[in-house]
Scaffold this motif. Structure first.
Motif, PDB file in Angstrom:
ATOM      1  N   VAL A 284      61.779   2.397 -36.108  1.00 13.91           N
ATOM      2  CA  VAL A 284      62.981   3.121 -35.696  1.00 13.91           C
ATOM      3  C   VAL A 284      63.565   2.404 -34.486  1.00 13.91           C
TER       4      VAL A 284
ATOM      5  N   GLY B 206      58.904   9.183 -41.869  1.00 11.96           N
ATOM      6  CA  GLY B 206      59.467   8.552 -40.681  1.00 11.96           C
ATOM      7  C   GLY B 206      60.910   8.960 -40.440  1.00 11.96           C
ATOM      8  N   TYR B 207      61.717   9.033 -41.516  1.00 15.31           N
ATOM      9  CA  TYR B 207      63.094   9.511 -41.354  1.00 15.31           C
ATOM     10  C   TYR B 207      63.112  10.932 -40.794  1.00 15.31           C
TER      11      TYR B 207
ATOM     12  N   ASN C 223      63.898  -2.194 -40.942  1.00 14.42           N
ATOM     13  CA  ASN C 223      63.544  -0.940 -40.295  1.00 14.42           C
ATOM     14  C   ASN C 223      63.979   0.275 -41.103  1.00 14.42           C
TER      15      ASN C 223
ATOM     16  N   LEU D  46      71.369   8.497 -33.303  1.00 17.20           N
ATOM     17  CA  LEU D  46      71.013   9.417 -34.383  1.00 17.20           C
ATOM     18  C   LEU D  46      71.782  10.724 -34.264  1.00 17.20           C
TER      19      LEU D  46
ATOM     20  N   GLU E 297      63.678  14.888 -34.089  1.00 13.87           N
ATOM     21  CA  GLU E 297      63.790  14.575 -32.668  1.00 13.87           C
ATOM     22  C   GLU E 297      65.262  14.479 -32.251  1.00 13.87           C
ATOM     23  N   ALA E 298      66.084  13.862 -33.095  1.00 15.56           N
ATOM     24  CA  ALA E 298      67.505  13.724 -32.776  1.00 15.56           C
ATOM     25  C   ALA E 298      68.205  15.073 -32.754  1.00 15.56           C
TER      26      ALA E 298
ATOM     27  N   GLU F  43      68.320   5.559 -28.349  1.00 14.17           N
ATOM     28  CA  GLU F  43      67.969   5.726 -29.762  1.00 14.17           C
ATOM     29  C   GLU F  43      68.494   7.050 -30.300  1.00 14.17           C
ATOM     30  N   LEU F  44      68.265   8.120 -29.544  1.00 18.77           N
ATOM     31  CA  LEU F  44      68.651   9.439 -30.013  1.00 18.77           C
ATOM     32  C   LEU F  44      70.152   9.664 -29.927  1.00 18.77           C
TER      33      LEU F  44
ATOM     34  N   ALA G 194      62.226  11.325 -37.139  1.00 22.06           N
ATOM     35  CA  ALA G 194      63.291  10.848 -36.255  1.00 22.06           C
ATOM     36  C   ALA G 194      64.469  11.813 -36.230  1.00 22.06           C
ATOM     37  N   TRP G 195      64.843  12.351 -37.388  1.00 24.78           N
ATOM     38  CA  TRP G 195      65.963  13.292 -37.425  1.00 24.78           C
ATOM     39  C   TRP G 195      65.620  14.585 -36.695  1.00 24.78           C
TER      40      TRP G 195
END
Length: 467
Positions: A132, A230-231, A168, A265, A237-238, A261-262, A234-235
């Protein structure tokens, strides 16, 4: 109330006065304001009023005019039709026997980030430090002197999206460029174009991180189920990051620390950053459609999409595009079921079909790639008029990039991104004779003085050292 916009093009907060400063106790400078720290400084090259007459005109949105004319003034299309009158002082071009189209838009390129010459020192398209890496922006890798840009210009490419590579799960932000010689990437950036987010599914992430980095196993993701996990992580967290910023801007809670990073996203969750996803197999695309609904974002286009024909109805119902090759298949397992009729089948189902290159060579003759797909469809009984098929190269990619209100078709008020072809552009013998960008003649096949040469090429025998 000030709404958080976590995208580079629109800024971290919408500047309706003082961000967060309307009675909520927070000062204007308390809220980070990123109105694109690397803004477009693009300025169109000088242009003259131009009337192109007696051509076969494909307007890019499905129309064809035989014996047609296109009038360009002030860098814009001002009229398209027949028997148009030139304004005083206009350059008039008799294009009898020739064809005129909107400029080609390639929405999947790595020029500049993987430039020519292709040496390791200039190979900056993949940030493989983790699965990511949404914090990276490919524009920070683009080398404007890449001779590939001028080779693409000679093939009729007027705009293009540069994407980070597909190592990635989240590869970073893409950037849309006008294909003009420039000293910096900011001077090429398409003004006002949304930023994009590159994602990838399938073999690439699990190969790079699962077992391709010199150890076995090399870490997550190792499988397709690891990709999806993994997607989702991350979503999640975003979404939490976005919620904290929304609360802060509504006058509740503490100011969150910025996270690059966030921010990217969360910008995609807001709809301000457009998601472009490398994905080959139909079953994986179907999963991603469900994933996007789970978290509330939209996939602007699937890229490569060699099995899009299997779920073309689902793609049409969802409203996403498929950016495809004409005939690439079989070079890895997830490409095994690619067929030559893919693009016309997607089009025929009412979905948004795009011809892309993903190649510094293919981008030079993208009109021929579209012609191959068109003819393969015709042989299979899918008879698509050429004027409709041209949408694969102009209006549809413009839609996928959020710039279709400004370019992608020959309509009054749009940017005068125009190509004059020596013949039917779906002919293997056709050449782009003249290429206009914002009304400026940027390339003329018959005039060496209007054939741009990059600084890097100067002094290189047989390349840019022209006498």
């Amino acid at each position: 109330m000030k709404k958080l916009l976590l995208s580079a093009g629109l800024g971290v907060c919408l500047a309706l006065g003082a961000c967060g400063g309307s009675g909520d106790g927070k000062k204007k400078d308390d809220v980070p304001r990123v109105f694109d720290p690397f803004p477009s400084t693009y300025a169109a090259y000088p242009s003259a009023p131009t009337l192109i007459t007696n051509a076969t005109v494909l307007d890019g949105k499905g129309g064809r005019i035989d014996g047609g004319s296109v009038l360009i003034e002030g860098g814009k299309i001002t009229a398209v039709g027949t028997d148009l009158a030139a304004t005083e002082g206009a350059v008039t071009i008799n294009a009898a026997g020739k064809w005129v189209t909107p400029g080609i838009i390639d929405n999947h390129s790595h020029l500049g980030a993987y430039p020519s010459p292709g040496v390791d020192a200039h190979g900056d398209g993949n940030e493989v430090s983790g699965p990511v890496t949404a914090e990276v922006w490919v524009e920070h890798s683009v080398w404007p002197q890449d001779p590939g840009f001028t080779r693409a210009l000679a093939g009729g490419i007027t705009s293009l999206q540069i994407l980070p590579g597909s190592a990635n799960l989240f590869g970073g932000r893409g950037v849309v460029l006008k294909n003009v010689p420039a000293r910096s990437v900011q001077e090429m950036k398409f003004p006002g174009a949304p930023h994009t987010l590159k994602m990838a599914c399938g073999e690439n992430p699990k190969r790079v991180y699962g077992y391709g980095r010199g150890s076995f196993p090399g870490g997550a993701p190792y499988s397709r189920m690891g990709n999806v996990a993994g997607y989702r992580a991350a979503w999640i967290e975003a979404a939490d990051y976005k919620k904290k910023w929304d609360k802060f801007l509504d006058g509740e809670g503490e100011q969150p620390a910025r996270n690059l990073e966030l921010e990217t996203l969360a910008g995609a969750l807001n709809g301000d950053i457009l998601v472009h996803m490398h994905c080959y197999r139909a079953d994986e695309m179907a999963i991603i459609l469900d994933l996007s609904k789970e978290f509330g974002y939209k996939v602007a286009s699937f890229h490569h999409a060699v099995e899009a024909y299997k779920i073309a109805d689902k793609l049409a119902d969802y409203g996403t595009c498929s950016s495809m090759w004409a005939d690439w298949w079989g070079f890895k397992m997830e490409a095994y079921d690619g067929i030559r009729e893919n693009i016309p089948m997607v089009h025929n189902a009412g979905a948004c079909a795009i011809v892309h290159s993903d190649s510094d060579i293919g981008i030079q003759r993208l009109n021929q790639e579209a012609a191959k797909a068109w003819s393969d469809g015709k042989r299979a009984g899918i008879d698509i008029p050429i004027e409709e098929a041209w949408q694969w190269l102009s209006l549809n990619p413009a839609k996928s990039l959020g710039i279709d209100a400004r370019t992608g078709s020959l309509e009054p008020g749009k940017m005068a991104d125009v190509v004059v072809w020596s013949a039917n552009p779906f002919s293997v013998y056709a050449q782009a004779e003249q290429v206009y960008i914002d009304g400026a003649l940027m390339y003329d096949r018959n005039d060496p003085a209007i054939q741009p040469v990059m600084d890097f090429e100067l002094g290189q025998p047989g390349e840019g050292d022209r006498k």
